[in-house]
Structure formats: C-alpha cells, structure tokens
Design an enzyme around this catalytic site. Sequence first.
Site, PDB file in Angstrom:
ATOM      1  N   ARG A 217       1.512   8.512   2.406  1.00  0.00           N
ATOM      2  CA  ARG A 217       2.391   7.372   2.093  1.00  0.00           C
ATOM      3  C   ARG A 217       3.480   7.772   1.088  1.00  0.00           C
ATOM      4  O   ARG A 217       3.847   7.009   0.211  1.00  0.00           O
ATOM      5  CB  ARG A 217       1.598   6.176   1.538  1.00  0.00           C
ATOM      6  CG  ARG A 217       0.539   5.651   2.444  1.00  0.00           C
ATOM      7  CD  ARG A 217       1.116   5.018   3.722  1.00  0.00           C
ATOM      8  NE  ARG A 217       0.005   4.567   4.550  1.00  0.00           N
ATOM      9  CZ  ARG A 217      -0.581   5.337   5.477  1.00  0.00           C
ATOM     10  NH1 ARG A 217      -0.120   6.547   5.749  1.00  0.00           N
ATOM     11  NH2 ARG A 217      -1.587   4.880   6.176  1.00  0.00           N
TER      12      ARG A 217
ATOM     13  N   SER B 277      -1.827  -3.186   4.731  1.00  0.00           N
ATOM     14  CA  SER B 277      -2.803  -2.742   3.731  1.00  0.00           C
ATOM     15  C   SER B 277      -2.182  -2.860   2.349  1.00  0.00           C
ATOM     16  O   SER B 277      -1.086  -2.340   2.126  1.00  0.00           O
ATOM     17  CB  SER B 277      -3.197  -1.284   3.975  1.00  0.00           C
ATOM     18  OG  SER B 277      -3.904  -1.198   5.181  1.00  0.00           O
TER      19      SER B 277
ATOM     20  N   GLU C 118       0.061  -0.068  -2.163  1.00  0.00           N
ATOM     21  CA  GLU C 118       0.885   0.540  -1.116  1.00  0.00           C
ATOM     22  C   GLU C 118       2.123  -0.351  -0.907  1.00  0.00           C
ATOM     23  O   GLU C 118       3.222   0.123  -0.624  1.00  0.00           O
ATOM     24  CB  GLU C 118       0.073   0.622   0.186  1.00  0.00           C
ATOM     25  CG  GLU C 118       0.796   1.316   1.312  1.00  0.00           C
ATOM     26  CD  GLU C 118      -0.083   1.499   2.543  1.00  0.00           C
ATOM     27  OE1 GLU C 118      -1.269   1.834   2.408  1.00  0.00           O
ATOM     28  OE2 GLU C 118       0.446   1.302   3.653  1.00  0.00           O
TER      29      GLU C 118
HETATM   30  C1  LIG Z   1       0.040  -6.610  10.065  1.00  0.00           C
HETATM   31  C2  LIG Z   1       0.549  -5.329   9.462  1.00  0.00           C
HETATM   32  C3  LIG Z   1      -0.033  -4.119   9.839  1.00  0.00           C
HETATM   33  C4  LIG Z   1       0.421  -2.914   9.270  1.00  0.00           C
HETATM   34  N1  LIG Z   1      -0.179  -1.746   9.656  1.00  0.00           N
HETATM   35  C5  LIG Z   1       0.236  -0.583   9.101  1.00  0.00           C
HETATM   36  C6  LIG Z   1      -0.383   0.663   9.467  1.00  0.00           C
HETATM   37  O1  LIG Z   1      -1.257   0.733  10.320  1.00  0.00           O
HETATM   38  N2  LIG Z   1       0.067   1.790   8.842  1.00  0.00           N
HETATM   39  C7  LIG Z   1       1.060   1.767   7.913  1.00  0.00           C
HETATM   40  O2  LIG Z   1       1.416   2.822   7.383  1.00  0.00           O
HETATM   41  N3  LIG Z   1       1.655   0.616   7.568  1.00  0.00           N
HETATM   42  C8  LIG Z   1       1.283  -0.555   8.139  1.00  0.00           C
HETATM   43  N4  LIG Z   1       1.888  -1.721   7.766  1.00  0.00           N
HETATM   44  C9  LIG Z   1       2.945  -1.724   6.743  1.00  0.00           C
HETATM   45  C10 LIG Z   1       4.376  -1.616   7.314  1.00  0.00           C
HETATM   46  O3  LIG Z   1       4.431  -2.140   8.608  1.00  0.00           O
HETATM   47  C11 LIG Z   1       4.869  -0.190   7.346  1.00  0.00           C
HETATM   48  O4  LIG Z   1       4.795   0.361   6.064  1.00  0.00           O
HETATM   49  C12 LIG Z   1       6.325  -0.111   7.868  1.00  0.00           C
HETATM   50  O5  LIG Z   1       6.606   1.221   8.169  1.00  0.00           O
HETATM   51  C13 LIG Z   1       7.348  -0.645   6.876  1.00  0.00           C
HETATM   52  O6  LIG Z   1       8.623  -0.697   7.515  1.00  0.00           O
HETATM   53  P1  LIG Z   1       9.674  -1.845   7.176  1.00  0.00           P
HETATM   54  O7  LIG Z   1      10.905  -1.549   7.935  1.00  0.00           O
HETATM   55  O8  LIG Z   1       9.067  -3.181   7.397  1.00  0.00           O
HETATM   56  O9  LIG Z   1       9.872  -1.585   5.626  1.00  0.00           O
HETATM   57  P2  LIG Z   1      10.248  -2.685   4.528  1.00  0.00           P
HETATM   58  O10 LIG Z   1       9.082  -3.548   4.275  1.00  0.00           O
HETATM   59  O11 LIG Z   1      11.538  -3.322   4.877  1.00  0.00           O
HETATM   60  O12 LIG Z   1      10.466  -1.763   3.267  1.00  0.00           O
HETATM   61  C14 LIG Z   1       9.394  -1.035   2.712  1.00  0.00           C
HETATM   62  C15 LIG Z   1       9.958  -0.075   1.659  1.00  0.00           C
HETATM   63  O13 LIG Z   1      10.793   0.875   2.327  1.00  0.00           O
HETATM   64  C16 LIG Z   1      12.118   0.808   1.814  1.00  0.00           C
HETATM   65  N5  LIG Z   1      13.035   0.966   2.958  1.00  0.00           N
HETATM   66  C17 LIG Z   1      13.068   0.217   4.103  1.00  0.00           C
HETATM   67  N6  LIG Z   1      14.052   0.669   4.907  1.00  0.00           N
HETATM   68  C18 LIG Z   1      14.644   1.708   4.275  1.00  0.00           C
HETATM   69  C19 LIG Z   1      15.730   2.574   4.600  1.00  0.00           C
HETATM   70  N7  LIG Z   1      16.407   2.481   5.749  1.00  0.00           N
HETATM   71  N8  LIG Z   1      16.058   3.520   3.697  1.00  0.00           N
HETATM   72  C20 LIG Z   1      15.386   3.649   2.526  1.00  0.00           C
HETATM   73  N9  LIG Z   1      14.361   2.851   2.161  1.00  0.00           N
HETATM   74  C21 LIG Z   1      13.997   1.886   3.031  1.00  0.00           C
HETATM   75  C22 LIG Z   1      12.262  -0.537   1.121  1.00  0.00           C
HETATM   76  O14 LIG Z   1      13.168  -0.432   0.038  1.00  0.00           O
HETATM   77  C23 LIG Z   1      10.839  -0.780   0.628  1.00  0.00           C
HETATM   78  O15 LIG Z   1      10.648  -0.138  -0.616  1.00  0.00           O
HETATM   79  C24 LIG Z   1       1.465  -2.936   8.324  1.00  0.00           C
HETATM   80  C25 LIG Z   1       2.063  -4.162   7.964  1.00  0.00           C
HETATM   81  C26 LIG Z   1       1.622  -5.339   8.539  1.00  0.00           C
HETATM   82  C27 LIG Z   1       2.277  -6.618   8.134  1.00  0.00           C
END
Ligand SMILES: Cc1cc2nc3c(=O)[nH]c(=O)nc-3n(C[C@H](O)[C@H](O)[C@H](O)COP(=O)(O)OP(=O)(O)OC[C@H]3O[C@@H](n4cnc5c(N)ncnc54)[C@H](O)[C@@H]3O)c2cc1C
Length: 324
Positions: free
Chosen positions: A174, A223, A318
Amino acid sequence: MIDKLREKLGEGVLENEALSRHCTFKIGGPARYFFIAKSKKEVRRAVEAVGDLGINFFVFSGGSNVLFSDDGFDGLVIKVNSSELTVYVMNCRIVADAGASLSKIVEAAMENGLTGLEWAAGIPGTVGGAVRGNAGAYGHAMGESVEEIEALRIKNKKSRIKNYGKEDCKFGYRESIFKREGGVILKVVLKLAPGDKNKIKEEMDKIFAARDGKIPTDSSAGSFFKNIEVTDEIVKIIKEHTHEDVPPDYIQKGKIPAAWLIGQCDLKGKQIGGAKISEKHANFIVNTGEATAADVIALSSLVKMKVRDEVGVQLEEEVEYVGF
Ligand SMILES: Cc1cc2nc3c(=O)[nH]c(=O)nc-3n(C[C@H](O)[C@H](O)[C@H](O)COP(=O)(O)OP(=O)(O)OC[C@H]3O[C@@H](n4cnc5c(N)ncnc54)[C@H](O)[C@@H]3O)c2cc1C
C-alpha cells in the site's frame, strides 16, 4: 477567488460542494471550491491555477479510499475524471488516463484476452488511485502490472511532467513514491500478458464470488486499517497478549489481517453514532446512514486503542484522512 478560479478553469468550478457526494463513505462537509478535471490538460491547468493563486488544494479520483472531514476542505478540491483508455492487444499494454475506472480496465483486459489483473475484479475507484496506494487483493498488487507512469511533480508552486519506470515508483505494501512524496498521476501504462479470455473470465468470476461473501455492501472506504507484516517479534507479542498462536496461514502469507486482530477484541458490530464495525468484515467501518467523520474517527480511535491494549499491535490507517 471564485471569479479568479473560473477565469482560469471555466464555469465548471463549484463553490461549497458537499464532499459526501463524491466518496463511497458518503461522509464529508463542503469543499470551498470544487473542480472536475475531465482530461490530463484540465488536471494540469487546475494544479497550475492553485499554484498561481496560492490556495490549498487536494487531488482525488474515485473517492473510495478517503474520509473527508465534517468541516470539508478549505481550498480547491480537484477530482481527476480523465478517462481515456486504449488497449494495445499485440504488445499487451493498456494505456489509461489516471481517472479511468479500474473495473473498466479489468474488464477491457479480459475482453482483449490479456491476463494479469483478474485479482483486481471488484475493486472500486480509478487506476490513478490504485497506483498511488498500490491497491491489492488476493496476494497481488497494482505495482506488478505497472510499466510506466506519467505524473505531475509540484515544487515551489510550479508543476512539471515526469515519467516514472516501475522501479522509480518504489512500490511497497500500500505504498508508492506518489504516496510518500506527492505528485499527481496523469497516465498509467500497464504491461499484461497474453491469456485465454474464458480462463480470465472464470478467474474473475471466482474473485467476484469470493468478494461477495466477504465485502460489506454498506457505504465504506474499503479496508480501514493496513494489515500487519509478520515478524517473529509481532508473533511473540500477540501470543503474550492473547495466549493464542497467529494462524500458520497468515504466517505463511507474511501478513496478519487487521480484521483478525480487531476480531480478537470482539469489536464486530460496535457502533459509535452512525459509524459501525461491520458484522461481515471487522476491518470495514461502515456508514449506517447518518455517520459523521467525527463518528468514524471516534470508532477508529477506539479500535486502535483496544487492539494496542489487548493484542499488543499498533494499527495504521489505510484510508486517507482529508481536511482534518
Ligand atoms: C467496497 C470497497 C472495497 C475495496 N476493496 C479494496 C481492495 O480489495 N484492495 C484495495 O487495495 N483497496 C480496496 N478498496 C479501496 C479503494 O477502492 C482503492 O484503494 C482504490 O484504488 C482507490 O482509488 P480511488 O480512485 O477511489 O482513490 P481516492 O479515494 O480518490 O483517493 C485515494 C488517495 O489517492 C490519492 N489519489 C487519487 N487519485 C490520484 C491521482 N490521480 N494522483 C495522485 N494521487 C491520487 C488521493 O489524494 C487519496 O490520498 C476498497 C474500497 C471499497 C469502498
């Protein structure tokens, strides 16, 4: 300030936009200013605008790994929504804008007979967010498939585009260089391998089924805490506190699930305000409907304290806290 922002970015800049509308937790107060960047160019323009105007900014994408504060964010929140996606079947590459949905990429890989991303089936959010946090599941993580990243480096309020090879990204559990040092991911090049479409689909269906049985469907940010790296020291400490052995399966995989540690403290179902430890998965804090960020923080603090006292382990979030 809104006029100056609109001069630079157009009429699309919003004022006092509720952040709860833009994240899977459905929690969060207003962003003073809010802008949806629909292309790499617009992302860069927005970052340059805040540099010129000297205001605070925060960049996010899918909103599936963040907890926005009840007070919102005092500055410009930039949502990366650039979503171009090209599959190069012959050389097994997918080139995607950072704001492309991860599930669309996983689906496109399958449709084109490219293997390597099946494990990511069902993970919400964008590929940019997944690269930044090196999202992972079932023993795999995003960094494995990354070949190159294009990102904006921001220094002294000026931005410049930089390309990163896989090694430069310094992926860990992560972790990535973007998480440690900042920068806005603009474009991702993924290197996959040729595979059989039916087998890829079968594997994805297995993953969907496994997740269905395990992942809560209530609003959450995934998580909440990171799993814990296995060391002899940690295993000993847990035994001393709980008089239980860490299951051999966890030791073999090298990670002790935070859900197991939280389960040791009998916290499933514990609720503060509208925030609750899911009965289905102890590492999910869910919003039962009216949760505030303050409820979530109070509950996560309780979890950390209990796990520290009763299991001897310090949990680390996380989920990213924004605007606190
Ligand atoms: C139901 C559910 C299940 C999930 N299962 C998993 C799993 O199995 N494994 C896992 O690892 N995660 C999981 N997640 C967490 C999440 O989906 C992942 O971490 C996902 O990759 C986050 O992407 P996002 O675009 O939504 O990021 P965001 O929530 O928009 O941002 C997360 C972080 O990344 C930064 N960020 C976002 N985009 C950029 C960019 N373009 N450049 C620089 N920084 C950026 C943001 O500033 C923030 O700090 C889950 C979440 C949910 C709700």
